[in-house]
Design a protein around this motif. Structure first.
Motif, short mmCIF file in Angstrom:
data_model
loop_
_atom_site.label_atom_id
_atom_site.label_comp_id
_atom_site.label_asym_id
_atom_site.label_seq_id
_atom_site.Cartn_x
_atom_site.Cartn_y
_atom_site.Cartn_z
N ASN A 27 8.71 -6.04 -0.78
CA ASN A 27 8.40 -4.60 -0.68
C ASN A 27 8.39 -3.93 -2.05
O ASN A 27 7.61 -3.01 -2.30
CB ASN A 27 9.38 -3.92 0.27
N LYS A 31 5.22 -1.95 -3.80
CA LYS A 31 5.38 -0.59 -4.32
C LYS A 31 4.95 -0.51 -5.79
O LYS A 31 4.28 0.44 -6.21
CB LYS A 31 6.84 -0.16 -4.15
N SER A 34 1.28 -0.61 -5.97
CA SER A 34 0.66 0.66 -5.55
C SER A 34 0.66 1.69 -6.68
O SER A 34 -0.06 2.67 -6.63
CB SER A 34 1.37 1.22 -4.32
N LYS A 35 1.48 1.45 -7.70
CA LYS A 35 1.50 2.36 -8.86
C LYS A 35 0.57 1.86 -9.96
O LYS A 35 0.64 2.33 -11.11
CB LYS A 35 2.92 2.48 -9.42
N ILE A 255 14.08 0.24 0.15
CA ILE A 255 12.74 -0.20 -0.24
C ILE A 255 11.97 -0.81 0.94
O ILE A 255 10.75 -0.80 0.95
CB ILE A 255 12.84 -1.20 -1.42
N SER A 258 9.35 1.72 2.33
CA SER A 258 8.38 2.43 1.51
C SER A 258 7.13 2.66 2.32
O SER A 258 6.76 1.81 3.14
CB SER A 258 7.96 1.57 0.31
N LYS A 259 6.45 3.75 2.07
CA LYS A 259 5.21 4.06 2.81
C LYS A 259 4.22 2.90 2.70
O LYS A 259 3.55 2.55 3.66
CB LYS A 259 4.56 5.32 2.25
N ILE A 260 4.17 2.29 1.51
CA ILE A 260 3.20 1.22 1.30
C ILE A 260 3.52 0.02 2.21
O ILE A 260 2.66 -0.63 2.75
CB ILE A 260 3.14 0.80 -0.19
N TYR A 261 4.83 -0.23 2.42
CA TYR A 261 5.22 -1.33 3.32
C TYR A 261 4.77 -1.02 4.74
O TYR A 261 4.31 -1.87 5.48
CB TYR A 261 6.74 -1.53 3.28
N GLU A 465 12.08 8.30 -4.13
CA GLU A 465 10.71 8.39 -4.61
C GLU A 465 10.69 8.91 -6.05
O GLU A 465 9.98 8.40 -6.90
CB GLU A 465 9.89 9.33 -3.71
N PHE A 468 11.91 6.34 -8.39
CA PHE A 468 10.92 5.28 -8.62
C PHE A 468 9.86 5.76 -9.62
O PHE A 468 9.48 5.04 -10.54
CB PHE A 468 10.27 4.84 -7.30
#
Ligand code: UDP
Length: 486
Positions: A27, A31, A34-35, A255, A258-261, A465, A468
C-alpha cells in the motif's frame, strides 16, 4: 546560469516476506506511485510463488502490479532470491531464516541494487525498506542513495527498540522475566511496565534472532534520511514528536486504508480467501465475534481446544480463522473431535479470509485478536472493539495501547499476558463482551472516537495525509540535493 534538471525519482522497495509486512508495504508503494514516483517493487521469490499458488493456479509469470500500471501508476515488478528453496518454511524455521537474512541477504540486495541502478542511469534511485532489515544503511551509503525506513508497528514499539541504550542503562535490557517495574525514562513515553515490553527484550528471549536482528537494524536506522510510521499522530503524539527531535519521522497510517488502495486491487494475500459474506449477511448486526491470530502466531492444540470449547459455551456467533500451521505443523486436524458438527449455524471456520471485508460487515461486533498491529489498525478503522490475546513479537505492547491507553479492548486473560486459557473463562469473557455489558458500552464509545480519528487522519487535510505530503516534499528536496552532489 545552468540549472541542473531534476532527475526522476525512482524507489526500490524490497518486501519482508510476511503478511503483516507485505500488506502495508504494497500500500505504501501504491501511495508513493500515486504521487508521481516510479517504483520497482520486489517480492522475495517464494512470496511470488505463494501468491501465484494461492490466486493463479501456480502460473509463475504473473505480474501482480499490472492492474496498477493500467491505472497509470509506474510500478515495475520483479523478484529477488533469498537463498532458500521455495518450499523452505520461513515461519517454522524462523531462526535459521533470519540468521541468513542478516548474514547473506545483504550481498544479494547489493548486487540487485547495483544492477537496477545501472539499468536506468537517468533516474535518481532511492531505497524504501522495512525497518526490520539491516542492509539499507550500508547499501544506501555505498550507492549514495536516499534511505527511507518504513516501520509497520506502533511508534511505542519503535521507541523501545530505538532507546535500547536507555533500557540497558536502567537494567531493563535484557529485562528480567516476570518482573513488574516502571519504565518512565524513555523520551516521549510517559510510563509503561516491564510486563508490557516485547518478549524479545526479556532475558529468556534475549539471545533469539529477533532480538539480534532488530537491535542491529535499529542501530543502523539512526542513519536513515526519513522514517515512516504506520501509525496515527493523534494516537501517539508525544512518542512521535520526541522521535522527531532526532530524525524526520512521519506518521502516515493506517496505510492499508489509503484512498489509492481502496480503488486499486493488488494481490497480496498469501493464502486464498474463503468467502464469509453470505454467512455474515445471515446474522443480526453486532452479533458475530471474529476470531483470528494473524499470519505468524503458533500455539498448541490445548489452547485451540479451550478457545473452541469456550466459543461454543458462550453461545455467541463467530467466524474463526484457523490457519494451516497455527499449531506449528501442517496438521489439518487441530480442532477438537466433533467440534465442527457441534458448531452448526453458530460458527464459520475458515483457513483464511479477507479480514478487512469481514471486519467491515455490520454483523461483526467484536474481534478476538492476537493484537498484530495491522489487525489492531483494521479493527479500529472498522470500529470493532477487541478482546486481546497477545502471544509474541510486538503483540503484548500493542495490547497495552489497546486496553490500557485507548480503552477500546479488554484482555482475554486476567493479566492480559497469560497464554494458558480456560474454556469457562473464555466463554464468560466472550459472552459479557458481546452481550452489551457496561464495560462493552464503554468500549463502543471509545472505538467510535478512535475510528473517527483514523478516518479523519486519512482525509485530505488530515494528519496522515498532511504528513505524507510533507514527506513527499522533503523527499524530493533531499533527492535533488543528493543529485547536485554527484
Ligand atoms: N489477514 C487476512 N486474513 C486472515 C487473517 C489475517 O487478510 O484471515 C491479514 C490482516 O488483514 C492483516 C494481516 O493479515 O493485514 C496480519 O497482520 P498483523 O499485523 O495483524 O499480524 P501478523 O500476521 O503480522 O502477526
Amino acid at each position: 546560469m545552468d540549472v541542473k534538471p531534476r532527475p526522476h525519482p525512482h524507489a526500490i522497495m524490497i518486501s519482508v516476506p510476511y503478511q503483516g509486512h507485505i500488506n502495508p508495504f504494497v500500500n505504501l508503494a501504491l501511495k508513493l506511485a500515486s504521487k508521481g514516483f516510479s517504483i520497482t517493487f520486489v517480492h522475495i521469490e517464494f512470496v511470488h510463488h505463494t501468491l501465484s499458488k494461492a490466486h493463479h493456479n501456480n502460473k509463475n509469470e504473473v505480474d501482480f502490479f499490472s492492474q496498477a500500471r493500467e491505472s497509470g501508476l509506474d510500478i515495475r515488478y520483479t523478484t529477488i532470491n533469498d537463498g532458500f528453496p521455495v518450499e523452505f518454511d520461513r515461519v517454522i524455521h524462523f531462526e535459521e531464516y533470519w540468521e541468513s537474512i542478516l548474514r547473506d541477504f545483504p550481498a544479494r540486495v547489493d548486487e540487485f541494487i547495483e544492477k537496477t541502478i545501472k539499468s536506468d542511469p537517468f533516474s535518481a534511485h532511492f531505497i524504501v525498506a522495512d525497518t526490520s532489515y539491516s542492509w539499507p544503511a550500508t547499501i544506501a551509503k555505498k550507492y549514495n542513495l536516499v534511505n527511507v525506513s518504513f516501520w509497520t508497528q506502533p511508534a511505542l514499539v519503535f521507541s523501545l527498540i530505538y532507546h535500547l541504550d536507555l533500557l540497558r542503562e536502567n537494567g531493563h535490557c535484557p529485562c528480567k522475566d516476570n518482573i513488574d517495574e516502571e519504565i518512565n525514562y524513555l523520551p516521549g513515553v510517559e510510563s509503561l511496565s516491564t510486563k508490557d515490553i516485547m518478549p524479545y527484550l526479556k532475558e529468556s528471549e534475549s539471545k533469539t534472532i529477533v532480538y539480534t536482528a532488530l537491535s542491529t537494524s535499529f542501530q543502523l536506522v539512526k542513519n536513515a534520511d526519513f522514517i515512516l510510521h504506520n501509525t496515527i499522530q493523534e494516537l501517539e503524539p508525544t512518542t512521535l514528536s520526541s522521535l522527531n527531535k532526532k530524525q524526520p519521522n512521519y506518521a502516515i497510517g493506517p496505510i492499508n486504508f489509503s484512498k489509492i488502495y481502496l480503488t486499486t486491487t493488488i494481490t497480496k494475500s498469501l493464502w486464498s480467501e474463503s468467502n464469509c459474506e453470505n454467512w455474515l449477511d445471515s446474522k443480526p448486526p453486532n452479533s458475530v465475534l471474529y476470531v483470528s491470530f494473524g499470519s505468524l502466531v503458533q500455539t498448541n492444540k490445548q489452547v485451540i481446544e479451550e478457545i473452541a470449547r469456550g466459543l461454543l459455551l458462550s453461545e455467541v456467533n463467530f467466524v474463526w480463522v484457523v490457519r494451516a500451521g497455527i499449531v506449528g505443523s501442517y496438521d489439518s486436524d487441530v480442532l477438537p473431535d466433533g467440534f465442527i458438527d457441534e458448531v452448526k449455524e453458530k460458527g464459520l471456520i475458515v483457513p483464511w479470509c479477507d479480514q478487512i471485508t469481514v471486519l467491515s460487515s455490520p454483523a461483526v461486533g467484536g474481534f478476538l485478536t492476537h493484537c498484530g498491529w495491522n489487525s489492531v489498525l483494521e479493527s479500529m478503522w472498522c470500529g470493532v472493539p477487541m478482546i486481546c490475546y497477545p502471544v509474541t513479537f510486538d503483540q503484548p505492547t500493542n495490547r497495552k495501547l489497546v486496553v490500557d491507553d485507548w480503552k477500546i479492548g479488554v484482555n482475554l486473560c486476567d493479566d492480559g499476558l497469560t497464554l494458558l486459557v480456560d474454556r469457562f473463562k473464555v466463554a464468560e469473557k466472550v459472552r459479557s463482551f458481546m452481550c452489551g455489558s457496561d464495560e462493552n458500552m464503554g468500549l463502543k464509545e471509545g472505538i467510535k472516537k478512535v475510528r473517527e480519528v483514523l478516518h479523519g487522519a486519512m482525509e485530505i487535510g488530515g494528519s496522515s495525509e498532511g504528513n505524507f505530503d510533507k514527506f513527499v516534499d522533503d523527499l524530493r528536496g533531499k533527492i535533488y540535493a543528493k543529485s547536485m552532489d554527484t
